[in-house]
Write a protein that holds these residues in place. Structure first.
Motif, PDB file in Angstrom:
ATOM      1  N   PRO A 126       4.351  -4.338   2.033  1.00  8.85           N
ATOM      2  CA  PRO A 126       3.452  -3.847   0.978  1.00  8.85           C
ATOM      3  C   PRO A 126       3.993  -2.649   0.191  1.00  8.85           C
ATOM      4  N   LYS A 127       5.109  -2.075   0.609  1.00  6.31           N
ATOM      5  CA  LYS A 127       5.660  -0.912  -0.096  1.00  6.31           C
ATOM      6  C   LYS A 127       6.764  -1.306  -1.087  1.00  6.31           C
TER       7      LYS A 127
ATOM      8  N   LYS B 135      -4.323  -3.156  -5.221  1.00  2.00           N
ATOM      9  CA  LYS B 135      -3.540  -3.114  -3.983  1.00  2.00           C
ATOM     10  C   LYS B 135      -2.260  -2.304  -4.199  1.00  2.00           C
TER      11      LYS B 135
ATOM     12  N   GLU C 276      -1.115   1.134  -2.244  1.00  2.00           N
ATOM     13  CA  GLU C 276       0.117   1.234  -1.459  1.00  2.00           C
ATOM     14  C   GLU C 276       1.137   2.177  -2.094  1.00  2.00           C
TER      15      GLU C 276
END
Length: 449
Positions: free
Chosen positions: A200-201, A228, A232
Motif C-alpha cells: 500500500p505504500k 486510500k 497511505e
C-alpha cells in the motif's frame, strides 16, 4: 653379371610401384582428424568471403567424417542463412540443438531464422528456450506476443518485468496499446488493486489505477482509491488529482480549484495530464463564468510549456462556441505572451473582431500585419473588408488589388477577394467593375462546386 642386373631392375620396379601407389591414393595415409580439420577450416575460409555454396560442400565432407557434430550443423545453418535458404538454415540449427541442447547459440540461430521469416509463433518456441539461458530474452518474448496478438500473455509478462527489472519505454508503449483496446483494462485494474493491497505504500500503482479510472470516467472508483492513497501517502500530489475530479463532479468549486492548483504545480505529474485537468476546468468555467479569474491563474502554470499555447487553445475553445469576446481576450493574451508573432492567432483574432463588428480594430490591426507579413494575402483581405465596412472604398481597393497577387491555390480566398472588390467598386459607383468582379466570383463559386 646378368643375375646382378636383373636383381637391380627388380628393386627399381618395386620402388616405382610403391611410388605409384602412393600417388594414386594420397588420402589413405592422412589421419581422419586432419582431414576433418582441413575441410572445416576450408568452410570457414569460404564463409568469410561469402562463398556459402563452397563452404557447405566442405561441411558436407565434415559430416561424412563426423555425422553427429553439432558445430558442423551450426555452421551449415549460418551458410544456408547467408544463401537465404531459411528452411535448410532452420533445419541445420535444429539438428545442432538436438545434438547439444545446452548450447544457447543453436537456439539463437533458430530464433534468428524465425524472426527473419516473420514466423513469430515458431520464434516464441526458440525464445522460451533461450530464456532458460538468459532472462534478457523475456523482452523479446513480449514483442513476439504483441506480433502474434497474444495480448493477455504480453500484459502478464510486462507486469512481471516491470516489477522485477523496472519499466522500459517499449514495454510501456506496448502496455498502452493493449489497454487502449478496453477489454484488457479490467485485467489491468485487478492487477493494480492486487499490487496496492500487497504494497500500500507504492505510489506508482495508485497513479496507474487513477489514470485508468480517469480515462474511463469512473469518478466514484477514482474517489475511493484517492482516499486510500491519501491515507497511505498523505503528501502525494496524485491524491489531489483524484480529489480534483471528485470535487468538480460534486460542484465543490473551491476545493476542486485548490486540488487543481496542487496538480498543476506538481513536478511529479506529467504535462499531458495537467492539460487534461485544465481542459476539464475550462468546461466547468464555461458553465460557471464567475470562476474565470481562477482559470487565468491556472494558465500561468503553462507559461513554460513548449508544446502548447494555452491562451490560444482556450481562445479556440470559446471561438468554437461563438463566444467572440472571450475568444478575443485570450487571443490577445496569447499574442502578448508570444510577441504577437503567431500568424494563425492573428487571423483568428481578426475574424473574431469581424464577428463583433469591430471594423476599426480590424483595419488598424490588418494594416500593421501587412507591413510585418507582406506576402500573406489574408491580411490584405481583412484590410479590404474592414475598409469597405468603414466606407473607405479607395483604400479597400488598393489593399485588395495588392493582396490578390499573393493568392495561390486558395479558391475560397480568391472568391472572397473578388466579392470585396465588387463591393468596393459598388461603393464608388463604378457598376461596370462591380459586375465584373461579382461575375468572376460567381464563376469561381461554380468551379468550386
Amino acid at each position: 653379371m646378368k643375375k646382378t642386373v636383373s636383381f637391380f631392375l627388380f628393386l627399381v620396379l618395386l620402388c616405382n610401384s610403391a611410388l605409384l601407389l602412393a600417388q594414386a591414393e594420397p588420402e589413405s595415409i592422412v589421419p581422419e582428424t586432419d582431414k576433418f580439420q582441413d575441410y572445416f577450416y576450408e568452410s570457414l575460409k569460404q564463409k568469410g568471403i561469402e562463398n556459402y555454396d563452397k563452404a557447405i560442400t566442405a561441411l558436407e565432407y565434415c559430416l561424412k567424417l563426423k555425422p553427429n557434430d553439432a558445430v558442423v550443423y551450426s555452421e551449415m545453418g549460418k551458410n544456408y542463412f547467408g544463401l537465404k535458404n531459411y528452411e535448410q538454415s532452420y533445419s541445420s540449427y535444429e539438428k545442432a540443438a538436438q545434438i547439444d541442447p545446452k548450447n544457447k547459440w543453436y537456439w539463437a540461430g533458430m530464433y534468428e531464422v524465425s524472426y527473419q521469416t516473420k514466423n513469430y509463433n515458431q520464434a516464441i518456441l526458440s525464445v522460451n528456450k533461450l530464456i532458460e539461458f538468459d532472462k534478457i530474452y523475456q523482452d523479446d518474448l513480449v514483442s513476439l506476443y504483441m506480433y502474434t496478438q497474444q495480448f493477455d500473455k504480453a500484459l502478464v509478462l510486462i507486469e512481471e518485468l516491470n516489477e522485477k527489472v523496472g519499466k522500459s519505454d517499449r514495454r510501456e508503449m506496448y502496455k498502452t496499446q493493449i489497454l487502449a483496446q478496453g477489454k484488457f483494462q479490467n485485467a489491468e485494474v485487478n492487477i493494480l488493486i492486487e499490487k496496492i493491497n500487497k504494497n500500500p505504500k507504492e505510489e506508482s500503482n495508485y497513479v496507474a489505477l487513477l489514470k485508468l479510472y480517469s480515462e474511463n470516467n469512473e469518478a466514484q472508483k477514482a474517489s475511493e482509491i484517492t482516499k486510500k492513497l491519501e491515507l497511505e501517502i498523505p503528501d502525494s500530489d496524485w491524491a489531489q488529482l483524484g480529489f480534483f475530479q471528485f470535487y468538480l463532479n460534486q460542484n465543490e468549486a473551491q476545493k476542486a480549484i485548490n486540488a487543481m492548483n496542487v496538480v498543476l504545480a506538481s513536478s511529479q505529474i506529467e504535462a499531458k495530464i495537467k492539460r487534461r485537468v485544465l481542459n476539464e476546468f475550462l468546461n466547468f468555467v464555461n458553465k460557471n463564468p464567475q470562476y474565470s479569474p481562477d482559470l487565468e491563474k491556472a494558465m500561468a502554470f503553462f507559461d513554460k510549456d513548449p508544446d502548447v499555447n494555452v491562451a490560444k487553445e482556450i481562445g479556440k475553445y470559446y471561438y468554437s462556441k461563438k463566444q467572440w469576446d472571450k475568444a478575443i481576450s485570450y487571443y490577445q493574451l496569447s499574442l502578448k505572451n508570444n510577441s504577437g508573432s503567431d500568424i494563425e492567432t492573428n487571423m483568428l483574432l481578426l475574424q473574431s473582431y469581424v464577428e463583433t463588428k469591430q471594423f476599426e480594430m480590424v483595419s488598424k490591426k490588418s494594416a500593421s500585419l501587412v507591413e510585418i507579413y507582406p506576402t500573406q494575402p489574408q491580411f490584405y483581405y481583412f484590410s479590404g473588408l474592414a475598409n469597405n465596412q468603414l466606407k473607405q472604398f479607395k483604400k479597400a481597393i488598393d489593399m485588395l488589388e495588392m493582396g490578390m497577387d499573393y493568392v495561390v491555390d486558395d479558391l475560397q480566398l480568391e472568391i472572397n477577394f473578388n466579392l470585396q472588390l465588387g463591393e468596393a467598386f459598388n461603393g464608388l459607383g463604378d457598376f461596370k467593375k462591380k459586375e465584373q468582379y461579382f461575375t468572376k466570383a460567381n464563376q469561381l463559386l461554380k468551379a468550386k462546386k
